[in-house]
Design an enzyme around this catalytic site. Structure first.
Site, PDB file in Angstrom:
ATOM      1  N   ARG A  28       0.833  -1.205   0.000  1.00 20.75           N
ATOM      2  CA  ARG A  28       0.000   0.000   0.000  1.00 20.75           C
ATOM      3  C   ARG A  28       0.870   1.257   0.000  1.00 20.75           C
ATOM      4  O   ARG A  28       1.899   1.304   0.668  1.00 20.75           O
ATOM      5  CB  ARG A  28      -0.922   0.009   1.223  1.00 20.75           C
ATOM      6  CG  ARG A  28      -1.996  -1.040   1.134  1.00 20.75           C
ATOM      7  CD  ARG A  28      -3.176  -0.765   2.046  1.00 20.75           C
ATOM      8  NE  ARG A  28      -3.973  -1.973   2.169  1.00 20.75           N
ATOM      9  CZ  ARG A  28      -4.911  -2.359   1.297  1.00 20.75           C
ATOM     10  NH1 ARG A  28      -5.196  -1.605   0.245  1.00 20.75           N
ATOM     11  NH2 ARG A  28      -5.572  -3.490   1.483  1.00 20.75           N
ATOM     12  N   ASP A  29       0.411   2.252  -0.747  1.00 22.17           N
ATOM     13  CA  ASP A  29       1.105   3.540  -0.784  1.00 22.17           C
ATOM     14  C   ASP A  29       0.985   4.213   0.584  1.00 22.17           C
ATOM     15  O   ASP A  29      -0.087   4.216   1.196  1.00 22.17           O
ATOM     16  CB  ASP A  29       0.509   4.431  -1.879  1.00 22.17           C
ATOM     17  CG  ASP A  29       1.423   5.573  -2.245  1.00 22.17           C
ATOM     18  OD1 ASP A  29       1.961   5.572  -3.369  1.00 22.17           O
ATOM     19  OD2 ASP A  29       1.613   6.481  -1.404  1.00 22.17           O
ATOM     20  N   ILE A  30       2.084   4.781   1.038  1.00 24.43           N
ATOM     21  CA  ILE A  30       2.113   5.403   2.365  1.00 24.43           C
ATOM     22  C   ILE A  30       1.305   6.704   2.399  1.00 24.43           C
ATOM     23  O   ILE A  30       0.887   7.158   3.468  1.00 24.43           O
ATOM     24  CB  ILE A  30       3.589   5.648   2.792  1.00 24.43           C
ATOM     25  CG1 ILE A  30       3.715   5.730   4.303  1.00 24.43           C
ATOM     26  CG2 ILE A  30       4.182   6.858   2.098  1.00 24.43           C
ATOM     27  CD1 ILE A  30       5.150   5.671   4.805  1.00 24.43           C
ATOM     28  N   ASN A  86       4.262   6.561 -13.669  1.00 29.73           N
ATOM     29  CA  ASN A  86       4.917   7.841 -13.874  1.00 29.73           C
ATOM     30  C   ASN A  86       6.347   7.587 -14.329  1.00 29.73           C
ATOM     31  O   ASN A  86       7.012   6.667 -13.837  1.00 29.73           O
ATOM     32  CB  ASN A  86       4.926   8.654 -12.578  1.00 29.73           C
ATOM     33  CG  ASN A  86       3.535   9.040 -12.124  1.00 29.73           C
ATOM     34  OD1 ASN A  86       2.654   9.282 -12.942  1.00 29.73           O
ATOM     35  ND2 ASN A  86       3.314   9.094 -10.818  1.00 29.73           N
ATOM     36  N   VAL A  95      10.013   8.442  -7.015  1.00 29.25           N
ATOM     37  CA  VAL A  95      10.860   7.329  -6.560  1.00 29.25           C
ATOM     38  C   VAL A  95      11.470   6.663  -7.798  1.00 29.25           C
ATOM     39  O   VAL A  95      10.739   6.132  -8.640  1.00 29.25           O
ATOM     40  CB  VAL A  95      10.049   6.310  -5.738  1.00 29.25           C
ATOM     41  CG1 VAL A  95      10.917   5.112  -5.364  1.00 29.25           C
ATOM     42  CG2 VAL A  95       9.477   6.969  -4.480  1.00 29.25           C
ATOM     43  N   HIS A  99       7.577   1.490 -10.894  1.00 26.89           N
ATOM     44  CA  HIS A  99       6.410   1.042 -10.131  1.00 26.89           C
ATOM     45  C   HIS A  99       5.140   1.425 -10.871  1.00 26.89           C
ATOM     46  O   HIS A  99       5.115   2.379 -11.651  1.00 26.89           O
ATOM     47  CB  HIS A  99       6.392   1.631  -8.712  1.00 26.89           C
ATOM     48  CG  HIS A  99       6.522   3.112  -8.665  1.00 26.89           C
ATOM     49  ND1 HIS A  99       7.735   3.765  -8.813  1.00 26.89           N
ATOM     50  CD2 HIS A  99       5.600   4.100  -8.498  1.00 26.89           C
ATOM     51  CE1 HIS A  99       7.545   5.060  -8.739  1.00 26.89           C
ATOM     52  NE2 HIS A  99       6.256   5.305  -8.550  1.00 26.89           N
ATOM     53  N   MET A 100       4.091   0.682 -10.577  1.00 25.49           N
ATOM     54  CA  MET A 100       2.771   0.915 -11.144  1.00 25.49           C
ATOM     55  C   MET A 100       1.848   1.257  -9.985  1.00 25.49           C
ATOM     56  O   MET A 100       1.864   0.567  -8.958  1.00 25.49           O
ATOM     57  CB  MET A 100       2.324  -0.376 -11.841  1.00 25.49           C
ATOM     58  CG  MET A 100       1.057  -0.319 -12.612  1.00 25.49           C
ATOM     59  SD  MET A 100       0.814  -1.926 -13.474  1.00 25.49           S
ATOM     60  CE  MET A 100       1.835  -1.711 -14.923  1.00 25.49           C
ATOM     61  N   HIS A 101       1.081   2.334 -10.126  1.00 23.66           N
ATOM     62  CA  HIS A 101       0.075   2.683  -9.122  1.00 23.66           C
ATOM     63  C   HIS A 101      -1.240   2.016  -9.500  1.00 23.66           C
ATOM     64  O   HIS A 101      -1.657   2.090 -10.667  1.00 23.66           O
ATOM     65  CB  HIS A 101      -0.174   4.197  -9.100  1.00 23.66           C
ATOM     66  CG  HIS A 101       1.011   5.039  -8.727  1.00 23.66           C
ATOM     67  ND1 HIS A 101       1.146   5.631  -7.489  1.00 23.66           N
ATOM     68  CD2 HIS A 101       2.102   5.406  -9.429  1.00 23.66           C
ATOM     69  CE1 HIS A 101       2.273   6.336  -7.456  1.00 23.66           C
ATOM     70  NE2 HIS A 101       2.867   6.217  -8.627  1.00 23.66           N
TER      71      HIS A 101
HETATM   72  P1  AMP Z   1       5.865   8.359  -7.988  1.00 26.13           P
HETATM   73  O1  AMP Z   1       5.538   9.808  -7.802  1.00 26.13           O
HETATM   74  O2  AMP Z   1       5.189   7.730  -9.160  1.00 26.13           O
HETATM   75  O3  AMP Z   1       7.357   8.102  -7.959  1.00 26.13           O
HETATM   76  O4  AMP Z   1       5.224   7.619  -6.740  1.00 26.13           O
HETATM   77  C1  AMP Z   1       5.953   7.249  -5.603  1.00 26.13           C
HETATM   78  C2  AMP Z   1       4.963   6.812  -4.570  1.00 26.13           C
HETATM   79  O5  AMP Z   1       5.657   6.156  -3.532  1.00 26.13           O
HETATM   80  C3  AMP Z   1       4.179   7.964  -3.913  1.00 26.13           C
HETATM   81  O6  AMP Z   1       2.779   7.793  -4.146  1.00 26.13           O
HETATM   82  C4  AMP Z   1       4.547   7.850  -2.443  1.00 26.13           C
HETATM   83  O7  AMP Z   1       3.470   8.160  -1.595  1.00 26.13           O
HETATM   84  C5  AMP Z   1       4.985   6.399  -2.338  1.00 26.13           C
HETATM   85  N1  AMP Z   1       5.891   6.082  -1.248  1.00 26.13           N
HETATM   86  C6  AMP Z   1       7.016   6.748  -0.899  1.00 26.13           C
HETATM   87  N2  AMP Z   1       7.611   6.158   0.156  1.00 26.13           N
HETATM   88  C7  AMP Z   1       6.846   5.089   0.476  1.00 26.13           C
HETATM   89  C8  AMP Z   1       6.917   4.080   1.482  1.00 26.13           C
HETATM   90  N3  AMP Z   1       7.921   4.037   2.375  1.00 26.13           N
HETATM   91  N4  AMP Z   1       5.944   3.148   1.530  1.00 26.13           N
HETATM   92  C9  AMP Z   1       4.923   3.163   0.634  1.00 26.13           C
HETATM   93  N5  AMP Z   1       4.805   4.093  -0.344  1.00 26.13           N
HETATM   94  C10 AMP Z   1       5.739   5.045  -0.414  1.00 26.13           C
END
Ligand code: AMP
Length: 113
Positions: A28-30, A86, A95, A99-101
């Site tokens: 899950r996204d934080i 993204n 990040v 990754h895929m949302h």
């Molecule tokens: P992006 O902007 O596509 O790189 O998305 C990165 C995502 O990673 C964001 O939605 C953040 O909220 C999420 N994120 C960052 N750190 C963590 C973490 N420790 N655990 C879960 N999600 C995270």
């Protein structure tokens, strides 16, 4: 190792993990932007979609299949959901680990950017 997703994959920092196999994990996204916001992430540190080689591209299909199954598990298949990848600074990638949302559980905006 500074990559936050590599740290979650290795167990150095916690994540609410919903799926894991030999190639992909999902957690899950934080900072959820929707009631359901899950990240689907390859175990291998691949920086971005733009960096993938032809040989690495099939991982995206695997990630999409996992997103589909997770959406079913979360009960949002019928209502619908969105998957987003993204890529790079102007794509909003914060990040630098592919990754895929998976976003769902509410009516999502029709804005694509
Ligand atoms: P992006 O902007 O596509 O790189 O998305 C990165 C995502 O990673 C964001 O939605 C953040 O909220 C999420 N994120 C960052 N750190 C963590 C973490 N420790 N655990 C879960 N999600 C995270």
């Amino acid at each position: 190792m500074s990559c936050i997703f590599c740290q979650i994959i290795s167990g150095e920092i916690p994540g609410e993990i919903l799926h894991q196999d030999d190639e992909v994990i999902a957690f899950r996204d934080i900072n959820p932007r929707a009631p359901i916001h899950i990240l689907i992430v390859p175990r291998k540190h691949l920086a971005a979609l733009s960096d993938l080689t032809e040989e690495e591209l099939p991982i995206l299909g695997k990630m999409a299949g996992i997103a589909k199954k997770l959406a079913e598990g979360e009960g949002i298949s019928e209502r619908g959901y969105r998957i987003v990848v993204n890529c790079g600074p102007e794509g909003g990638q914060l990040v630098p680990h592919l990754h895929m949302h998976l976003l769902g559980g509410r009516q999502l905006s029709d804005e694509m950017g």
